[in-house]
Design a protein around this motif. Structure first.
Motif, PDB file in Angstrom:
ATOM      1  N   LEU A  30       9.663  19.679  41.630  1.00  0.00           N
ATOM      2  CA  LEU A  30       8.707  20.210  42.591  1.00  0.00           C
ATOM      3  C   LEU A  30       8.616  19.279  43.796  1.00  0.00           C
ATOM      4  O   LEU A  30       8.621  19.732  44.950  1.00  0.00           O
ATOM      5  CB  LEU A  30       7.339  20.368  41.938  1.00  0.00           C
ATOM      6  CG  LEU A  30       6.228  20.911  42.841  1.00  0.00           C
ATOM      7  CD1 LEU A  30       6.530  22.335  43.278  1.00  0.00           C
ATOM      8  CD2 LEU A  30       4.875  20.844  42.135  1.00  0.00           C
ATOM      9  N   LEU A  31       8.539  17.984  43.552  1.00  0.00           N
ATOM     10  CA  LEU A  31       8.489  17.017  44.641  1.00  0.00           C
ATOM     11  C   LEU A  31       9.743  17.106  45.504  1.00  0.00           C
ATOM     12  O   LEU A  31       9.670  17.169  46.732  1.00  0.00           O
ATOM     13  CB  LEU A  31       8.347  15.598  44.083  1.00  0.00           C
ATOM     14  CG  LEU A  31       6.953  15.118  43.709  1.00  0.00           C
ATOM     15  CD1 LEU A  31       6.383  15.889  42.536  1.00  0.00           C
ATOM     16  CD2 LEU A  31       6.969  13.622  43.382  1.00  0.00           C
ATOM     17  N   ALA A  32      10.905  17.132  44.853  1.00  0.00           N
ATOM     18  CA  ALA A  32      12.171  17.103  45.588  1.00  0.00           C
ATOM     19  C   ALA A  32      12.419  18.379  46.369  1.00  0.00           C
ATOM     20  O   ALA A  32      12.921  18.343  47.504  1.00  0.00           O
ATOM     21  CB  ALA A  32      13.327  16.856  44.619  1.00  0.00           C
ATOM     22  N   ALA A  35       9.491  19.104  49.442  1.00  0.00           N
ATOM     23  CA  ALA A  35       9.130  18.035  50.386  1.00  0.00           C
ATOM     24  C   ALA A  35       9.303  18.462  51.840  1.00  0.00           C
ATOM     25  O   ALA A  35       8.585  17.992  52.726  1.00  0.00           O
ATOM     26  CB  ALA A  35       9.954  16.785  50.100  1.00  0.00           C
ATOM     27  N   HIS A  36      10.245  19.364  52.103  1.00  0.00           N
ATOM     28  CA  HIS A  36      10.529  19.783  53.482  1.00  0.00           C
ATOM     29  C   HIS A  36       9.660  20.941  53.943  1.00  0.00           C
ATOM     30  O   HIS A  36       9.724  21.328  55.110  1.00  0.00           O
ATOM     31  CB  HIS A  36      11.996  20.216  53.580  1.00  0.00           C
ATOM     32  CG  HIS A  36      12.316  21.446  52.785  1.00  0.00           C
ATOM     33  ND1 HIS A  36      12.331  21.445  51.403  1.00  0.00           N
ATOM     34  CD2 HIS A  36      12.595  22.720  53.168  1.00  0.00           C
ATOM     35  CE1 HIS A  36      12.626  22.662  50.971  1.00  0.00           C
ATOM     36  NE2 HIS A  36      12.780  23.456  52.022  1.00  0.00           N
ATOM     37  N   LEU A  37       8.842  21.492  53.068  1.00  0.00           N
ATOM     38  CA  LEU A  37       8.058  22.684  53.398  1.00  0.00           C
ATOM     39  C   LEU A  37       6.690  22.318  53.978  1.00  0.00           C
ATOM     40  O   LEU A  37       6.086  21.318  53.591  1.00  0.00           O
ATOM     41  CB  LEU A  37       7.849  23.535  52.140  1.00  0.00           C
ATOM     42  CG  LEU A  37       9.105  24.068  51.458  1.00  0.00           C
ATOM     43  CD1 LEU A  37       8.718  24.817  50.185  1.00  0.00           C
ATOM     44  CD2 LEU A  37       9.905  24.967  52.390  1.00  0.00           C
ATOM     45  N   ALA A  53      -0.240  22.264  40.292  1.00  0.00           N
ATOM     46  CA  ALA A  53      -1.137  22.972  41.208  1.00  0.00           C
ATOM     47  C   ALA A  53      -1.973  21.996  42.014  1.00  0.00           C
ATOM     48  O   ALA A  53      -2.135  22.151  43.240  1.00  0.00           O
ATOM     49  CB  ALA A  53      -2.032  23.930  40.423  1.00  0.00           C
ATOM     50  N   LEU A  54      -2.502  20.978  41.361  1.00  0.00           N
ATOM     51  CA  LEU A  54      -3.321  19.999  42.066  1.00  0.00           C
ATOM     52  C   LEU A  54      -2.479  19.143  43.008  1.00  0.00           C
ATOM     53  O   LEU A  54      -2.937  18.773  44.096  1.00  0.00           O
ATOM     54  CB  LEU A  54      -4.078  19.125  41.067  1.00  0.00           C
ATOM     55  CG  LEU A  54      -5.242  19.827  40.377  1.00  0.00           C
ATOM     56  CD1 LEU A  54      -5.785  18.985  39.244  1.00  0.00           C
ATOM     57  CD2 LEU A  54      -6.346  20.151  41.379  1.00  0.00           C
ATOM     58  N   GLU A  58      -3.030  18.761  47.008  1.00  0.00           N
ATOM     59  CA  GLU A  58      -3.105  17.468  47.688  1.00  0.00           C
ATOM     60  C   GLU A  58      -2.163  17.391  48.888  1.00  0.00           C
ATOM     61  O   GLU A  58      -2.408  16.631  49.821  1.00  0.00           O
ATOM     62  CB  GLU A  58      -2.779  16.345  46.697  1.00  0.00           C
ATOM     63  CG  GLU A  58      -3.861  16.122  45.645  1.00  0.00           C
ATOM     64  CD  GLU A  58      -3.408  15.212  44.527  1.00  0.00           C
ATOM     65  OE1 GLU A  58      -2.206  14.830  44.522  1.00  0.00           O
ATOM     66  OE2 GLU A  58      -4.238  14.880  43.661  1.00  0.00           O
ATOM     67  N   GLN A  59      -1.107  18.195  48.863  1.00  0.00           N
ATOM     68  CA  GLN A  59      -0.155  18.233  49.982  1.00  0.00           C
ATOM     69  C   GLN A  59      -0.590  19.215  51.066  1.00  0.00           C
ATOM     70  O   GLN A  59       0.110  19.400  52.056  1.00  0.00           O
ATOM     71  CB  GLN A  59       1.249  18.604  49.490  1.00  0.00           C
ATOM     72  CG  GLN A  59       1.740  17.835  48.286  1.00  0.00           C
ATOM     73  CD  GLN A  59       1.529  16.336  48.403  1.00  0.00           C
ATOM     74  OE1 GLN A  59       1.959  15.710  49.366  1.00  0.00           O
ATOM     75  NE2 GLN A  59       0.868  15.742  47.412  1.00  0.00           N
ATOM     76  N   GLY A  60      -1.732  19.861  50.869  1.00  0.00           N
ATOM     77  CA  GLY A  60      -2.255  20.754  51.885  1.00  0.00           C
ATOM     78  C   GLY A  60      -2.087  22.230  51.613  1.00  0.00           C
ATOM     79  O   GLY A  60      -2.471  23.063  52.444  1.00  0.00           O
TER      80      GLY A  60
END
Length: 207
Positions: A30-32, A35-37, A53-54, A58-60
């Protein structure tokens, strides 16, 4: 084939599973793969205890997190109450095999979710909830090589799928496959290590 109904998932997310799951970090794919979105609306289909989900919140992202298990959602909501990001998550109890959300999201993710209808029909269902221009991220279980050894993780019948089978669901010109690969990794959910054989597919809805 296992019956992935509510009773199955309530058993899965029992006290022992809950303790183990709390030790796991956010799914690295999910992180990888996101990251560009840019943040927008996101659906976590089969959210479990809400770790992913959390993290998205946290990423907006404004997140809808869905799971069939009341026990899992109770843990997720309690976790959400400890962080400001929890206000950006709408927790829903629903069976993904039957749920009709009546809307679409900019990002739809699913990590190791299984439903009574089977893996490929499940992926087709959640893909229909991706907005045009949006992203679908699927993380699933590969068939266990050699039926899994002592350090592997056995999966119920019907719970595994290959990258080719997934990508075949999303042909051009409606979809563009941006990533499709398979990985083996070691996780430590408890006192011992566990080997996972993963399949990861990221696709964008073009039309």
């Amino acid at each position: 084939m296992a019956e992935f109904d509510q009773a199955y998932w309530e058993s899965h997310w029992g006290p022992v599973a809950s303790d183990d799951e709390r030790r796991l970090p956010v799914n690295p794919y999910l992180l990888a793969e996101t990251a560009h979105l840019r943040g927008g609306t996101a659906l976590d289909a089969g959210c479990g205890h809400g770790v992913e989900a959390l993290w998205l919140a946290e990423q907006g992202w404004q997140v809808t997190a869905v799971d069939i298990s009341r026990s899992a959602l109770a843990v997720a909501r309690a976790r959400a109450a400890t962080t400001p990001a929890g206000e950006r998550v709408d927790w829903r109890e629903a069976d993904l095999s039957r749920w009709e959300p009546g809307r679409r999201w900019d990002l739809v993710v699913t990590s190791y979710a299984h439903a009574e209808i089977g893996q490929l029909p499940l992926y087709q269902r959640i893909a229909s909830w991706v907005a045009v221009g949006g992203t679908l991220l699927i993380v699933g279980h590969l068939p266990d090589p050699h039926h899994a050894d002592a350090h592997g993780h056995r999966h119920p019948e019907g719970a595994t799928v290959t990258s080719e089978a997934i990508t075949d669901l999303f042909p051009a010109p409606e979809w563009r496959i941006d990533a499709a690969y398979e990985r083996t990794r070691i996780v430590h959910p408890g006192v011992s290590a566990m080997q996972l054989h993963d399949v990861i597919v990221r696709a964008q809805r073009i039309a």
